[in-house]
Scaffold this active site. Structure first.
Site, PDB file in Angstrom:
ATOM      1  N   GLN A   9      15.954   1.943  33.055  1.00 40.06           N
ATOM      2  CA  GLN A   9      15.229   2.784  33.990  1.00 40.06           C
ATOM      3  C   GLN A   9      13.728   2.479  33.931  1.00 40.06           C
ATOM      4  OE1 GLN A   9      16.817   6.687  33.714  1.00 40.06           O
ATOM      5  NE2 GLN A   9      15.299   7.629  35.030  1.00 40.06           N
ATOM      6  N   GLN A 244      24.773   6.467  22.262  1.00 39.38           N
ATOM      7  CA  GLN A 244      23.509   5.906  22.743  1.00 39.38           C
ATOM      8  C   GLN A 244      22.550   6.953  23.308  1.00 39.38           C
ATOM      9  OE1 GLN A 244      22.479   4.555  26.434  1.00 39.38           O
ATOM     10  NE2 GLN A 244      22.479   2.374  25.943  1.00 39.38           N
TER      11      GLN A 244
END
Length: 293
Positions: A9, A244
């Site tokens: 991102q 994660q």
């Protein structure tokens, strides 16, 4: 040995993927399929939307994923990785590119991940901050001594670490970090505390979806954010992917381990050149380039 790396991102830009769509029949087919799966025209936003449109989490994550994955597929036989890694969201792109996940399942998981993270961000006021110019150990120690939840979240390269947590705790830690000599400790314009314990609701939401998705054997090892070592076992890959969201992105350590295991060339697959810059800061002797079709 060639290491293919996939951005996360923040790499998005207006017009991303348009050239792929216009020049490749396979890319057009996959982008159109993505619109159907997502239930809205992500291609319209990617190709002609504003930077503000692309900032929406439900758009950003699938957009970066699609750009990376479709580019890797358009490369065809020239895509021959000896190893792969992805930065945060990019790990999903890497898993599709190295055949652990199929395209449709990967996109559905990324879409679910984006929405789950958005929901988690709405529960509590939280943020992230970039810290430059201090040793990792000092940043970790100051986070540990700060009241409230604030942790090291992204180990991007030596001297560049991102912290994440409750708004007030991050602000307090930034003040202390500056006093201790940080060149910069700057709040980032993000929706919440990614890769921190505050993402636990998102992890739980995504875990069920990951557990119910088929993971196949990879065509090459993946160096995952959570462990930083080469992984090839599908059940281990799945477990690392679940953790994660609440664990730090250990990018520096992953790149160091890839180099130790023989990587000499790093090829970034997707929008931007952020990872190439980080790799060069981790090891100046590494060759870096962008994947081109």
């Amino acid at each position: 040995m060639k290491a293919y790396v996939f951005p996360g991102q923040g790499a998005q830009f207006s017009g991303m993927g348009k050239d792929l769509y216009e020049k490749s029949a396979l890319a057009k087919e996959l982008f159109d399929k993505a619109n159907d799966i997502l239930g809205f025209s992500i291609t319209d936003i990617m190709f002609t939307g504003s930077a503000e449109d692309l900032k929406q989490t439900r758009v950003t994550q699938p957009a970066v994923f699609l750009h990376s994955v479709i580019l890797s597929k358009v490369l065809g036989d020239s895509f021959k990785p000896d190893m792969v890694a992805g930065h945060s969201l990019g790990e999903f792109s890497a898993l599709v590119a190295n055949k652990v996940l199929d395209f449709e399942d990967g996109l559905r998981l990324v879409s679910k991940r984006a929405l789950a993270m958005q929901h988690a961000c709405e529960i509590e006021e939280s943020t992230m901050a970039a810290v430059l110019g201090l040793e990792d150990e000092m940043v970790e120690a100051i986070c540990a001594d700060t009241k409230g939840i604030v942790v090291a979240a992204n180990y991007n390269c030596p001297g560049q670490l991102v912290i994440s947590g409750e708004q007030l705790a991050v602000e307090k830690a930034c003040e202390e970090l500056k006093e201790r000599g940080a060149r910069r400790a700057m709040i980032l314009p993000v929706g919440g505390a990614f890769h921190s314990p505050l993402m636990e609701p998102a992890r739980e939401e995504l875990a069920a979806a990951i557990e119910n998705t088929k993971f196949s054997n990879p065509i090459c090892p993946i160096y995952q954010n959570v462990t930083t070592f080469a992984v090839t076992d599908p059940s281990e890959i799945k477990e690392n992917l679940i953790f994660q969201l609440t664990a730090p992105v250990k990018w520096t350590q992953s790149v160091q381990n890839m180099i130790k295991d023989g990587a000499t060339e790093f090829i970034e697959v997707g929008p931007g050149k952020v990872l190439q810059g980080l790799v060069k800061k981790i090891d100046r002797s590494a060759e870096v380039s962008s994947a081109e079709f």
